[in-house]
Design a protein around this motif. Structure first.
Motif, PDB file in Angstrom:
ATOM      1  N   GLU A 190      29.497  39.351  36.368  1.00  0.00           N
ATOM      2  CA  GLU A 190      28.881  38.255  35.616  1.00  0.00           C
ATOM      3  C   GLU A 190      28.024  38.772  34.464  1.00  0.00           C
ATOM      4  OE1 GLU A 190      28.645  38.491  39.078  1.00  0.00           O
ATOM      5  OE2 GLU A 190      30.386  37.182  39.274  1.00  0.00           O
ATOM      6  N   GLU A 191      27.500  39.979  34.582  1.00  0.00           N
ATOM      7  CA  GLU A 191      26.675  40.549  33.524  1.00  0.00           C
ATOM      8  C   GLU A 191      27.507  41.157  32.396  1.00  0.00           C
ATOM      9  OE1 GLU A 191      22.669  42.235  35.474  1.00  0.00           O
ATOM     10  OE2 GLU A 191      24.500  43.015  36.419  1.00  0.00           O
ATOM     11  N   ARG A 220      29.659  40.685  29.509  1.00  0.00           N
ATOM     12  CA  ARG A 220      29.912  39.547  28.620  1.00  0.00           C
ATOM     13  C   ARG A 220      30.679  39.977  27.385  1.00  0.00           C
ATOM     14  NH1 ARG A 220      24.421  38.352  30.313  1.00  0.00           N
ATOM     15  NH2 ARG A 220      24.505  36.549  31.689  1.00  0.00           N
TER      16      ARG A 220
END
Length: 138
Positions: A45-46, A48
């Protein structure tokens, strides 16, 4: 710099950390720090960015371990989501060559099954995908 070794980064991140200078001299020492992106320390999720960047960084993150097989389908979908058919072929060739060079955990059948699940088209004999799979088996 993006780091994606088998374990997390343990090295120094600046020149100042490498030189043992006295406190009196350290204020005059050049630091020369660099930005380090340790992919082991980031959750998915981190990570990007656009789909190609996200997928590529996730590929690097998982490339050396057995857990790659759990993420490879989603990585392939992400990287090729906005690609033309020609670009998909180029991506598959590059990804296959990279994984053959660095991954010691998954076998050619797992890779072939993953490709077939993401790209359900039958590979024609002599096609790029067929050559890539043959090269992997060799």
């Amino acid at each position: 710099m993006a780091y994606h070794g088998e374990t997390g980064w343990t090295g120094k991140a600046s020149l100042a950390e490498l030189i043992d200078a006295s406190a009196a001299l350290s204020k005059y020492q050049v630091g020369l720090e660099y930005l380090l992106l340790d992919l082991h320390g980031l959750s998915d999720e981190e990570i990007r960015g656009d789909p190609v960047l996200r997928g590529s960084l996730r590929l690097l993150k998982y490339s050396r371990g057995r857990e790659l097989i759990n993420f490879l389908s989603s990585i392939l979908v992400e990287i090729t989501s906005e690609a033309t058919p020609e670009q998909i072929g180029e991506w598959l060739e590059a990804i296959g060559a990279y994984l053959m060079a660095v991954n010691k955990e998954i076998d050619d059948q797992q890779y072939k099954q993953t490709l077939a699940s993401v790209f359900p088209t039958q590979f024609e004999v002599g096609s790029l995908a067929d050559r890539l799979l043959t090269r992997g088996r060799d």
